[in-house]
Scaffold this motif. Structure first.
Motif, mmCIF file in Angstrom:
data_model
loop_
_atom_site.group_PDB
_atom_site.id
_atom_site.type_symbol
_atom_site.label_atom_id
_atom_site.label_comp_id
_atom_site.label_asym_id
_atom_site.label_seq_id
_atom_site.Cartn_x
_atom_site.Cartn_y
_atom_site.Cartn_z
ATOM 1 N N LEU A 158 32.576 34.258 38.364
ATOM 2 C CA LEU A 158 33.136 34.535 39.685
ATOM 3 C C LEU A 158 33.665 35.958 39.799
ATOM 4 N N ARG A 159 34.386 36.428 38.795
ATOM 5 C CA ARG A 159 34.971 37.771 38.873
ATOM 6 C C ARG A 159 33.886 38.845 38.949
ATOM 7 N N GLU A 160 32.772 38.635 38.245
ATOM 8 C CA GLU A 160 31.659 39.587 38.335
ATOM 9 C C GLU A 160 31.033 39.553 39.722
ATOM 10 N N TRP A 161 30.950 38.369 40.309
ATOM 11 C CA TRP A 161 30.374 38.226 41.652
ATOM 12 C C TRP A 161 31.255 38.921 42.685
ATOM 13 N N ILE A 162 32.570 38.738 42.572
ATOM 14 C CA ILE A 162 33.488 39.379 43.516
ATOM 15 C C ILE A 162 33.437 40.899 43.384
ATOM 16 N N ALA A 163 33.161 41.399 42.180
ATOM 17 C CA ALA A 163 33.155 42.849 41.936
ATOM 18 C C ALA A 163 31.954 43.547 42.559
ATOM 19 N N GLN A 164 30.915 42.802 42.930
ATOM 20 C CA GLN A 164 29.737 43.427 43.524
ATOM 21 C C GLN A 164 30.048 43.917 44.938
ATOM 22 N N ASP A 165 29.518 45.088 45.273
ATOM 23 C CA ASP A 165 29.841 45.729 46.550
ATOM 24 C C ASP A 165 29.476 44.858 47.743
ATOM 25 N N ARG A 166 28.305 44.263 47.717
ATOM 26 C CA ARG A 166 27.879 43.455 48.877
ATOM 27 C C ARG A 166 28.763 42.218 49.035
ATOM 28 N N THR A 167 29.213 41.669 47.912
ATOM 29 C CA THR A 167 30.116 40.518 47.986
ATOM 30 C C THR A 167 31.460 40.940 48.553
ATOM 31 N N ARG A 168 31.981 42.057 48.081
ATOM 32 C CA ARG A 168 33.270 42.557 48.570
ATOM 33 C C ARG A 168 33.217 42.838 50.070
ATOM 34 N N ARG A 169 32.105 43.419 50.521
ATOM 35 C CA ARG A 169 31.977 43.709 51.957
ATOM 36 C C ARG A 169 31.987 42.431 52.783
ATOM 37 N N GLU A 170 31.304 41.398 52.298
ATOM 38 C CA GLU A 170 31.254 40.138 53.045
ATOM 39 C C GLU A 170 32.605 39.425 53.024
ATOM 40 N N ILE A 171 33.296 39.466 51.882
ATOM 41 C CA ILE A 171 34.645 38.888 51.815
ATOM 42 C C ILE A 171 35.553 39.594 52.812
ATOM 43 N N ALA A 172 35.497 40.921 52.810
ATOM 44 C CA ALA A 172 36.345 41.705 53.718
ATOM 45 C C ALA A 172 36.016 41.390 55.173
ATOM 46 N N ARG A 173 34.726 41.276 55.498
ATOM 47 C CA ARG A 173 34.335 40.975 56.882
ATOM 48 C C ARG A 173 34.856 39.612 57.312
ATOM 49 N N LYS A 174 34.673 38.605 56.449
ATOM 50 C CA LYS A 174 35.130 37.261 56.792
ATOM 51 C C LYS A 174 36.658 37.223 56.939
#
Length: 203
Positions: A36-52
Motif C-alpha cells: 500500500l505505501r508503495e502504491w500511495i507513493a506513485q504520482d498518479r495515485t497521489r494525484r487521484e487521492i488529492a482530487r478525491k
C-alpha cells in the motif's frame, strides 16, 4: 466596478477548478498489486487521492444529498482562514461515508496519507484565497471521530504506523523544540539577504 471584475475572475477560476475536480476517475485506486505505501507513493495515485479529497472538501454535506451545494468543509476552510489558522479538522466518519477507500488507507498508512491530504487541503485553500500562503505556508489536516478506541494495554506491534485512538492522562511531557521550516541567509560582507529557502527536516 472593480469588485464585480474581481468576483467574475474568481467565478472563472472556481468553474475551472470545479471542472477539474469533477472529472471522471483517472486511476482505479483499488487496482494495485504492490504494498500500500508503495502504491500511495506513485504520482498518479497521489494525484487521484488529492482530487478525491478535494471533491470531498468541496461537496460533502451530512445526509443522503451530500454532493449538492457547498460542502461543510469548504465552510470550515473559510472559517479557518477568517481566523488566520492552519488546522482543518475532518471527521473520519464523514470521510468514510464519502470516500471509504481514503478512510481505510488513512487508518493503514497515516504518515503517507497525511502528506497527500495536507497538500490537497493547502491547494484547495489557495483556490479559495490565493494570498493565504502569506499567512500560513501549509494547511494541516487533523482527524476526529475515529470510531475504534484502543486500550493502551492492548497496543501491539501490529499497531505500529497505523492510525489509533487511545484515551489516557498525560503525566509528563518533554520539551517542545521549534522546527526550522524557512531560512534566510545574510552575507557577512555585503549584508545581502537571500531566501526564503525551505528546510527539509529529514536532512
Amino acid at each position: 466596478g472593480r469588485d464585480q471584475e474581481g468576483a467574475s475572475d474568481e467565478d472563472e477560476v472556481e468553474e475551472e477548478e470545479e471542472e477539474d475536480l469533477d472529472a471522471e476517475d483517472q486511476v482505479n485506486l483499488e487496482a494495485f498489486d504492490v504494498p500500500l505505501r508503495e502504491w500511495i507513493a506513485q504520482d498518479r495515485t497521489r494525484r487521484e487521492i488529492a482530487r478525491k479529497f478535494r471533491v470531498f472538501l468541496r461537496h460533502f454535506v451530512p445526509g443522503d444529498d451530500r454532493r449538492r451545494g457547498k460542502g461543510v468543509y469548504e465552510q470550515k476552510i473559510r472559517t479557518m482562514c477568517a481566523h488566520n489558522l492552519s488546522t482543518l479538522t475532518v471527521s473520519y466518519l464523514d470521510l468514510m461515508r464519502s470516500e471509504p477507500v481514503l478512510a481505510v488507507w488513512l487508518a493503514d498508512a497515516p504518515a503517507d496519507m497525511f502528506v497527500v491530504l495536507n497538500e490537497a487541503a493547502t491547494r484547495h485553500t489557495l483556490s479559495l484565497f490565493k494570498s493565504y500562503h502569506a499567512i500560513q505556508s501549509e494547511i494541516h489536516v487533523r482527524i476526529s471521530h475515529v470510531p475504534i478506541l484502543d486500550s493502551l494495554r492492548d497496543l501491539r506491534r501490529s499497531h505500529l504506523d497505523c492510525l489509533v485512538k487511545v484515551h489516557g492522562t498525560v503525566t509528563r511531557r518533554s520539551t517542545v523544540y521549534p522546527q526550522l521550516q524557512l531560512a534566510y541567509y545574510t552575507c557577512q560582507n555585503c549584508k545581502n539577504v537571500q531566501g526564503p529557502f525551505r528546510v527539509d527536516s529529514n536532512n
